[in-house]
Structures are given as C-alpha cells and as structure tokens.
Write a protein that holds these residues in place. Sequence first.
Motif, PDB file in Angstrom:
ATOM      1  N   GLU A   1       0.844  -1.198   0.000  1.00  0.00           N
ATOM      2  CA  GLU A   1       0.000   0.000   0.000  1.00  0.00           C
ATOM      3  C   GLU A   1       0.879   1.248   0.000  1.00  0.00           C
ATOM      4  OE1 GLU A   1      -3.291   0.231  -0.293  1.00  0.00           O
ATOM      5  OE2 GLU A   1      -3.354  -1.960  -0.470  1.00  0.00           O
ATOM      6  N   CYS A   2       2.192   1.039   0.082  1.00  0.00           N
ATOM      7  CA  CYS A   2       3.112   2.175   0.149  1.00  0.00           C
ATOM      8  C   CYS A   2       3.137   2.915  -1.197  1.00  0.00           C
ATOM      9  CB  CYS A   2       4.520   1.693   0.507  1.00  0.00           C
ATOM     10  SG  CYS A   2       5.741   3.010   0.434  1.00  0.00           S
ATOM     11  N   LYS A   3       2.751   4.172  -1.159  1.00  0.00           N
ATOM     12  CA  LYS A   3       2.610   4.971  -2.376  1.00  0.00           C
ATOM     13  C   LYS A   3       3.959   5.164  -3.082  1.00  0.00           C
ATOM     14  CE  LYS A   3       0.143   9.085  -3.712  1.00  0.00           C
ATOM     15  NZ  LYS A   3      -0.252  10.439  -3.310  1.00  0.00           N
ATOM     16  N   LEU A   4       4.986   5.397  -2.284  1.00  0.00           N
ATOM     17  CA  LEU A   4       6.311   5.614  -2.859  1.00  0.00           C
ATOM     18  C   LEU A   4       6.804   4.362  -3.584  1.00  0.00           C
ATOM     19  CD1 LEU A   4       8.793   7.465  -3.224  1.00  0.00           C
ATOM     20  CD2 LEU A   4       9.616   6.655  -1.004  1.00  0.00           C
ATOM     21  N   LEU A   5       6.655   3.209  -2.936  1.00  0.00           N
ATOM     22  CA  LEU A   5       7.094   1.955  -3.560  1.00  0.00           C
ATOM     23  C   LEU A   5       6.286   1.662  -4.827  1.00  0.00           C
ATOM     24  CD1 LEU A   5       8.981  -0.455  -3.491  1.00  0.00           C
ATOM     25  CD2 LEU A   5       7.421  -1.601  -1.911  1.00  0.00           C
ATOM     26  N   LYS A   6       5.010   1.970  -4.789  1.00  0.00           N
ATOM     27  CA  LYS A   6       4.166   1.772  -5.973  1.00  0.00           C
ATOM     28  C   LYS A   6       4.666   2.634  -7.136  1.00  0.00           C
ATOM     29  CE  LYS A   6      -0.402   0.468  -4.045  1.00  0.00           C
ATOM     30  NZ  LYS A   6      -0.710  -0.753  -4.819  1.00  0.00           N
ATOM     31  N   GLN A   7       5.064   3.868  -6.826  1.00  0.00           N
ATOM     32  CA  GLN A   7       5.578   4.752  -7.881  1.00  0.00           C
ATOM     33  C   GLN A   7       6.885   4.227  -8.465  1.00  0.00           C
ATOM     34  OE1 GLN A   7       5.931   8.898  -6.860  1.00  0.00           O
ATOM     35  NE2 GLN A   7       3.730   9.166  -6.641  1.00  0.00           N
ATOM     36  N   ILE A   8       7.738   3.689  -7.593  1.00  0.00           N
ATOM     37  CA  ILE A   8       9.007   3.117  -8.053  1.00  0.00           C
ATOM     38  C   ILE A   8       8.723   1.947  -9.001  1.00  0.00           C
ATOM     39  CG2 ILE A   8      11.108   1.888  -7.326  1.00  0.00           C
ATOM     40  CD1 ILE A   8      10.970   3.587  -4.705  1.00  0.00           C
ATOM     41  N   CYS A   9       7.756   1.114  -8.633  1.00  0.00           N
ATOM     42  CA  CYS A   9       7.381  -0.039  -9.470  1.00  0.00           C
ATOM     43  C   CYS A   9       6.813   0.422 -10.812  1.00  0.00           C
ATOM     44  CB  CYS A   9       6.355  -0.917  -8.767  1.00  0.00           C
ATOM     45  SG  CYS A   9       7.018  -1.777  -7.345  1.00  0.00           S
ATOM     46  N   THR A  10       5.929   1.403 -10.778  1.00  0.00           N
ATOM     47  CA  THR A  10       5.330   1.908 -12.018  1.00  0.00           C
ATOM     48  C   THR A  10       6.411   2.410 -12.962  1.00  0.00           C
ATOM     49  OG1 THR A  10       3.399   2.615 -10.755  1.00  0.00           O
ATOM     50  CG2 THR A  10       3.623   3.522 -12.965  1.00  0.00           C
ATOM     51  N   ASP A  11       7.369   3.132 -12.417  1.00  0.00           N
ATOM     52  CA  ASP A  11       8.465   3.663 -13.223  1.00  0.00           C
ATOM     53  C   ASP A  11       9.234   2.535 -13.913  1.00  0.00           C
ATOM     54  OD1 ASP A  11      10.281   5.943 -13.981  1.00  0.00           O
ATOM     55  OD2 ASP A  11      11.703   4.714 -12.873  1.00  0.00           O
ATOM     56  N   ILE A  12       9.405   1.414 -13.219  1.00  0.00           N
ATOM     57  CA  ILE A  12      10.114   0.278 -13.814  1.00  0.00           C
ATOM     58  C   ILE A  12       9.220  -0.442 -14.827  1.00  0.00           C
ATOM     59  CG2 ILE A  12      11.255  -1.934 -13.365  1.00  0.00           C
ATOM     60  CD1 ILE A  12      12.082  -0.822 -10.616  1.00  0.00           C
ATOM     61  N   LEU A  13       7.929  -0.542 -14.503  1.00  0.00           N
ATOM     62  CA  LEU A  13       7.013  -1.247 -15.403  1.00  0.00           C
ATOM     63  C   LEU A  13       6.851  -0.528 -16.747  1.00  0.00           C
ATOM     64  CD1 LEU A  13       4.339  -2.342 -12.784  1.00  0.00           C
ATOM     65  CD2 LEU A  13       5.720  -3.888 -14.179  1.00  0.00           C
TER      66      LEU A  13
END
Length: 170
Positions: A145-157
């Motif tokens: 649910e961590c917003k920052l980690l989700k953003q990091i993942c999106t950037d990689i995806l």
Amino acid sequence: MHNSLYWLNYFTQNLKNKRIDWSIKPSLNQTEREKILKSLQAWQLGETSEGTNLINAATKHAKQLNDRHYTPTIKLFILEEQKHGNNLGKYLDLIGEQRIKKDWGDSLFRKIRGLNTHMEFWTIAVITVESTAQIFYQCLKDATECKLLKQICTDILIEKPHILLFRQKD
Ligand SMILES: [Fe+2]
Ligand SMILES: [Fe+2]
C-alpha cells in the motif's frame, strides 16, 4: 520495427522523465516488509550491473551491422537499469534496510553472463530477465500500500519496451 536511432531517442527522453515523488514518506507496514524485503534486496542488486560484458558484445555486433547508434543505445539501456537499481536502493535506505552485496542467484547469473560474448545469447538472457521483471514488479506493486514503492514499481514497469529493443534484431 525501429532502428537504433529511434531507441537512442527513446532512452534519452525516458531518462529525463522523473516519475517518482521522493517527498512521499515510505509507509511499509511490518507484514509487507517481511514479505517483500528479500526479493526487493535481490532485485536491487540485480539492477545495478556494470554491463561491461553486454557493452562488449554490443560493440562487436554494431561493427558487423555497421550501426553507429547501437552501442550508445545499449549503454543508455544499462543506465536505465542502473537508475532502477538506484531507486530501489534509495528506498531500502529510507526504510532502514541493507543494500545487499551478494546473492547466490545474482552471482550465478553474473557468471553465465560473463560467458556471453555474442549478442544472440544476450538477447535470450535479457528477454528472460525483462519478462520476469514485468511479473515481479507488478506483484510487488500489488503487494504493498506504500505509495512511494508503488511509484518506483510503475516507473520500472513503464520500461516494457526494453523487451522490444532486444527482440527487433531477429
Ligand atoms: Fe530494470
Ligand atoms: Fe529492463
């Protein structure tokens, strides 16, 4: 089918995109932390390769093709992977966890890659890793649910086109 110049522009543009808001505080709960830490550390290490062998293979390949844009493109590809590694590393720092130095899977993969002097072998290796990465980062994104980690993942995806760069040569 795109030529190397297209990819060179693609990577140059993509590296300028800042999609992560580092002012967001990480909000990883204990359960999430226990579940994802090991794989997060392993992928962080995996994304930080120097890429020396790949650059050598690409240079050989570029000479055969007489393509002056190819090696610079591969170098930018490696830079983008290192950017992922840095972002994941920065996240590990923020949550107070270690960046690991050695992982048996990573060492093994590095050894195999050391033998890869031909671009054909590299193509297979990179497509395999890139496909696995797409699955892993989607799972990681869904697992927190961590917003920052989700953003990091999106950037990689968003890097999905990496697979196409290596596929186009066949
Ligand atoms: Fe990556
Ligand atoms: Fe990638």
